[in-house]
Design a protein around this motif. Sequence first.
Motif, PDB file in Angstrom:
ATOM      1  N   ILE A   6       0.842  -1.202   0.000  1.00  0.00           N
ATOM      2  CA  ILE A   6       0.000   0.000   0.000  1.00  0.00           C
ATOM      3  C   ILE A   6       0.877   1.252   0.000  1.00  0.00           C
ATOM      4  CG2 ILE A   6      -1.668   1.351   1.364  1.00  0.00           C
ATOM      5  CD1 ILE A   6      -2.987  -1.064   0.089  1.00  0.00           C
ATOM      6  N   ALA A  30      -4.447   4.702  -2.159  1.00  0.00           N
ATOM      7  CA  ALA A  30      -4.946   3.417  -1.659  1.00  0.00           C
ATOM      8  C   ALA A  30      -5.065   3.479  -0.141  1.00  0.00           C
ATOM      9  CB  ALA A  30      -3.987   2.299  -2.066  1.00  0.00           C
ATOM     10  N   TYR A  37      -5.439   1.348   3.565  1.00  0.00           N
ATOM     11  CA  TYR A  37      -5.164   0.080   4.233  1.00  0.00           C
ATOM     12  C   TYR A  37      -6.248  -0.182   5.263  1.00  0.00           C
ATOM     13  CZ  TYR A  37      -3.026  -3.637   6.866  1.00  0.00           C
ATOM     14  OH  TYR A  37      -2.799  -4.843   7.486  1.00  0.00           O
TER      15      TYR A  37
END
Length: 198
Positions: A127, A145, A147
């Motif tokens: 990530i 992105a 997590y």
Amino acid sequence: MLVHRGSRLLEFIGESASRKTLNCLTSNKVEVILGQSVDLNSSSDGVYRTSGGEAIVADCHFICIGKSIGSSWLKETILKDSLDTQGRLMVDSNLRVKGHNNIFGIGDITDIPELKQGYLAQSHAKIAAKNIALLTKGAKDEKLAMYKPATKALAIVSLGRKKAVARFPCFSIAGRVPGMIKSGDLFVGNTRKGLGDV
């Protein structure tokens, strides 16, 4: 003999796995004392005292407790205000260190509320790498992105050369089967292969 100050073994992976671990150890003639600790300074001629006053005779001992996070040096850096009270780096859902847009934190040092395990750190790294690449291309924050912490992490704990206990999301198992999964090389081979080191 195994002395553990907690009320059960492997408290971090659930009651079923704890019970199976205790059964596996006691069936292999390992005496387990729960709810006590050993005063290592009490040693006299190989006899140690527990917090409950029991005497234990031992030729040697191994301290198998977690170590504190080695982050004290960060208190002297620009990240000093990004540490929580336990010395962990506070990160957001994109794994950026709080207070910084271009510094990322991964692995055991983060304050992510999940078990600290190697395969999860690898997920963090993917990530973080993706987000660094996106930022270098000028991506906006909403494109980064995110997590999601693992709520039911997989855990395999070795119980000797050929046995282990494994906790999967829906069940746990102890004995030779999980031992075959982990005890061969403790996943060192897979990790090295993943890093291109084989």
